[in-house]
Design an enzyme around this catalytic site. Sequence first.
Site, PDB file in Angstrom:
ATOM      1  N   ASP A 154       0.831  -1.200   0.000  1.00  0.00           N
ATOM      2  CA  ASP A 154       0.000   0.000   0.000  1.00  0.00           C
ATOM      3  C   ASP A 154       0.869   1.255   0.000  1.00  0.00           C
ATOM      4  OD1 ASP A 154      -2.377   1.416   0.080  1.00  0.00           O
ATOM      5  OD2 ASP A 154      -2.485   1.407   2.267  1.00  0.00           O
ATOM      6  N   ASN A 160     -10.632  -3.269  -6.135  1.00  0.00           N
ATOM      7  CA  ASN A 160      -9.907  -2.305  -6.969  1.00  0.00           C
ATOM      8  C   ASN A 160     -10.631  -1.971  -8.269  1.00  0.00           C
ATOM      9  OD1 ASN A 160      -6.554  -3.424  -6.034  1.00  0.00           O
ATOM     10  ND2 ASN A 160      -7.820  -1.808  -5.181  1.00  0.00           N
TER      11      ASN A 160
END
Length: 246
Positions: free
Chosen positions: A30, A78
């Site tokens: 991330d 996503n």
Amino acid sequence: MTGVPAVSEPVPGPATGRSGGPRHVAIIMDGNGRWAKKRLLPRIAGHRAGAEALRRTIRGAGQLGIEVLTLYAFSSENWRRPASEIADLMGLLRHYIRAEIAEIAAAGIRLRIIGDYRRFEPDVVTLIDDAVAKTAGNTGTTLVIALNYGAQDEIVRAVRGIVADGLAPADIDTAAIGARLDTSDLPPLDLLIRTSGERRLSNFLLWQAAYAELLFVDTLWPDFDAATLATAVQDFATRERRYGGL
């Protein structure tokens, strides 16, 4: 899966990696977007830098004797991102596979995929299938890439498999579910790392993380490297894993 017997769930035990550290490490990669924003760059620049971090981390995992390295590359959530960013990510995935698979294969790394990656464009699916086949016989580090993966979906698919197999309620236990997960043939998860300072699992390996050690680091993913991974492994070595016991 069909015909998988329900057996007793093995009790987790201490790590037995080649270096004495964790056998199975997973990372939520991330911070690519924030890394790019800090540098006034487009988000794709952060993703490209993240791909370089991926290369460094894979190399570091081999040096540390980590048996399995599982990386959260593209979640089932996503798809909510802008279409342009998804297209950039798919292009980067294509480029990475074409550019890196020969080196990965030569290093003895075995590539595995978890998640429903067949939702991707056909040419990407073909590239992935070919890469997996090319490394299937390797015996070094197993590199597991989570693509279009969500842990809740994984558990739902496992439960559907149990129903399809016709197991009686009395035969359904944690082993029956575990045997139908994407990671059923992998060692138990020992250490789960999330980068960028966030402190949540984001639908990643929820079942597998039941007794994993969790480590949240402030490092943005593009800045992650072999030294950061080694520090995480050192932290893991200081922890006492009791699995509910004393």
